[in-house]
Write a protein that holds these residues in place. Structure first.
Motif, PDB file in Angstrom:
ATOM      1  N   THR A 185       0.856  -1.187   0.000  1.00 58.28           N
ATOM      2  CA  THR A 185       0.000   0.000   0.000  1.00 58.28           C
ATOM      3  C   THR A 185       0.889   1.233   0.000  1.00 58.28           C
ATOM      4  OG1 THR A 185      -1.614  -1.221   1.304  1.00 58.28           O
ATOM      5  CG2 THR A 185      -1.873   1.176   1.210  1.00 58.28           C
ATOM      6  N   PHE A 186       0.685   2.095  -0.991  1.00 60.12           N
ATOM      7  CA  PHE A 186       1.439   3.343  -1.053  1.00 60.12           C
ATOM      8  C   PHE A 186       0.633   4.427  -0.357  1.00 60.12           C
ATOM      9  CE2 PHE A 186       2.989   0.897  -4.655  1.00 60.12           C
ATOM     10  CZ  PHE A 186       4.356   0.989  -4.457  1.00 60.12           C
ATOM     11  N   VAL A 187       1.291   5.095   0.506  1.00 60.88           N
ATOM     12  CA  VAL A 187       0.641   6.182   1.228  1.00 60.88           C
ATOM     13  C   VAL A 187       1.276   7.483   0.762  1.00 60.88           C
ATOM     14  CG1 VAL A 187       0.164   7.152   3.514  1.00 60.88           C
ATOM     15  CG2 VAL A 187       0.294   4.672   3.212  1.00 60.88           C
ATOM     16  N   GLU A 188       0.449   8.424   0.331  1.00 62.79           N
ATOM     17  CA  GLU A 188       0.967   9.703  -0.171  1.00 62.79           C
ATOM     18  C   GLU A 188       1.298  10.584   1.014  1.00 62.79           C
ATOM     19  OE1 GLU A 188      -0.637  13.405  -2.790  1.00 62.79           O
ATOM     20  OE2 GLU A 188      -1.386  11.405  -3.271  1.00 62.79           O
ATOM     21  N   ALA A 189       2.503  11.116   0.976  1.00 59.78           N
ATOM     22  CA  ALA A 189       2.935  12.001   2.071  1.00 59.78           C
ATOM     23  C   ALA A 189       2.182  13.308   1.990  1.00 59.78           C
ATOM     24  CB  ALA A 189       4.429  12.256   1.938  1.00 59.78           C
ATOM     25  N   PRO A 190       1.878  13.926   3.119  1.00 59.41           N
ATOM     26  CA  PRO A 190       1.153  15.186   3.093  1.00 59.41           C
ATOM     27  C   PRO A 190       2.014  16.275   2.417  1.00 59.41           C
ATOM     28  CG  PRO A 190       1.835  14.634   5.336  1.00 59.41           C
ATOM     29  CD  PRO A 190       2.181  13.489   4.466  1.00 59.41           C
ATOM     30  N   ALA A 191       1.376  17.143   1.740  1.00 60.65           N
ATOM     31  CA  ALA A 191       2.092  18.240   1.042  1.00 60.65           C
ATOM     32  C   ALA A 191       2.701  19.171   2.047  1.00 60.65           C
ATOM     33  CB  ALA A 191       1.133  18.978   0.117  1.00 60.65           C
TER      34      ALA A 191
END
Length: 197
Positions: A185-191
């Protein structure tokens, strides 16, 4: 006082019975006819030597002058320095006994003929009460039984050396290889804001 009739047997008191004395009961257990043995190093040495020669503990303890099997087992169970040394010596004797039994297997397998009691088999006597038997199908089957019994005993006495190697294999349904599934599962880092470094 009672008079006795002529020709009658004399009366005997109950205390002078000719019946053998009954065994004494100690703590609910009938005492054996054998006298109990005290822990004796020479007797222990003899028992262990006979074990190494391939004799069973039961047959050794049945011999005259040997302790009862229960007595020997009690000696093994005793705690303290003497009991610990006996357990260690007993374990070594059992390992050596296994080697003797393994050699017996080869001797039995290599036999070309054997001597049996003539009276048991209705055959001619050689003068010593025995007769020679050349192996037939019955003798071969008997020797196979003797070898198999010794192999089974070895597998129990020394399982690491003489036991069957058990290898466990795992497989999927129907004998197929086990399917391994992985989920990533890829989790997008917060901007990040411009001022953050």
């Amino acid at each position: 006082m009672a008079t006795q009739k002529p020709g009658a047997k004399p009366a005997t008191s109950k205390k002078s019975s000719t019946k053998p004395a009954a065994r004494k009961k100690v703590a609910g257990v009938v005492a054996s006819a054998r006298p109990p043995h005290a822990l004796d190093r020479s007797v222990i040495d003899t028992v262990l030597e006979k074990l190494v020669e391939g004799n069973s503990l039961r047959s050794i303890c049945a011999e005259k002058g040997m302790p009862a099997m229960a007595t020997f087992m009690r000696w093994l169970a005793e705690e303290g320095e003497e009991g610990d040394k006996l357990r260690e010596r007993y374990a070594h004797a059992r390992e050596a006994q296994a080697e003797t039994i393994a050699e017996d297997i080869l001797t039995i397998a290599d036999e070309e003929c054997t001597m049996v009691k003539a009276s048991k088999h209705g055959s001619s006597d050689d003068g010593d009460g025995e007769t020679e038997v050349i192996f037939d199908a019955t003798a071969v089957a008997r020797n196979r039984l003797r070898v198999d019994a010794r192999k089974w005993l070895l597998s129990k006495l020394v399982p690491k050396k003489y036991g069957d190697k058990v290898q466990a294999e795992h497989s999927g349904p129907g004998g197929a290889p086990i399917a391994i599934q992985s989920t990533v599962t890829f989790v997008e880092a917060p901007a990040r804001e411009e001022g953050d470094e």
